[in-house]
Design a protein around this motif. Structure first.
Motif, PDB file in Angstrom:
ATOM      1  N   ASN A  82       0.800  -1.227   0.000  1.00  0.00           N
ATOM      2  CA  ASN A  82       0.000   0.000   0.000  1.00  0.00           C
ATOM      3  C   ASN A  82       0.830   1.273   0.000  1.00  0.00           C
ATOM      4  O   ASN A  82       0.299   2.375   0.122  1.00  0.00           O
ATOM      5  N   GLN A 110      -0.868  -1.727  -4.573  1.00  0.00           N
ATOM      6  CA  GLN A 110      -2.017  -0.836  -4.460  1.00  0.00           C
ATOM      7  C   GLN A 110      -1.589   0.395  -3.660  1.00  0.00           C
ATOM      8  O   GLN A 110      -1.859   0.508  -2.472  1.00  0.00           O
ATOM      9  N   VAL A 164      -1.547   3.816  -1.892  1.00  0.00           N
ATOM     10  CA  VAL A 164      -2.629   4.618  -1.311  1.00  0.00           C
ATOM     11  C   VAL A 164      -2.014   5.780  -0.543  1.00  0.00           C
ATOM     12  O   VAL A 164      -1.054   5.592   0.213  1.00  0.00           O
ATOM     13  N   ASP A 211     -10.141   3.361  -3.094  1.00  0.00           N
ATOM     14  CA  ASP A 211      -9.057   2.613  -2.447  1.00  0.00           C
ATOM     15  C   ASP A 211      -9.633   1.494  -1.581  1.00  0.00           C
ATOM     16  O   ASP A 211      -9.145   0.364  -1.597  1.00  0.00           O
TER      17      ASP A 211
END
Length: 110
Positions: A35, A65, A67, A76
């Motif tokens: 993340n 991913q 974020v 998200d």
């Protein structure tokens, strides 16, 4: 390498490095979610591509991913929830401290 279980199938960790991937696999994890955006921590932060290569070499699924922890969006959360449903379990997510991944998990499992 340290991690904190949040359920029987999910845990979080602070920043990991490529060398940690084999240990995660040995600990029984099957998937890793990164993340943390590349470059957020400067040049000492491992790149996602290097993390992915090490994870795959260890037999782990890997998803990048990124974020923004100060501005988590519903998209998200939706993506994270989908990953929790589709990735092989148990899974582990990491970011700088683990707080962003924890918050994503909390929001995705409400």
């Amino acid at each position: 390498m340290s991690f904190t279980p949040l359920s029987s199938t999910f845990a979080i960790a602070p920043q990991l490095g490529p060398a940690d991937m084999a240990g995660l696999a040995a600990a029984g994890f099957r998937s890793v979610i990164n993340n943390r955006p590349d470059g957020e921590g400067g040049p000492d932060q491992p790149l996602s591509a290097d993390m992915e290569a090490a994870a795959r070499a260890a037999g782990l699924e890997y998803v990048y991913q990124p974020v923004n922890g100060a501005n988590i969006q519903q998209s998200d959360v939706d993506t994270f929830a989908s990953l929790l449903e589709t990735l092989p379990q148990p899974a582990l997510a990491f970011c700088r401290s683990g707080a962003r991944s924890t918050r994503l998990y909390q929001l995705a499992t409400r």
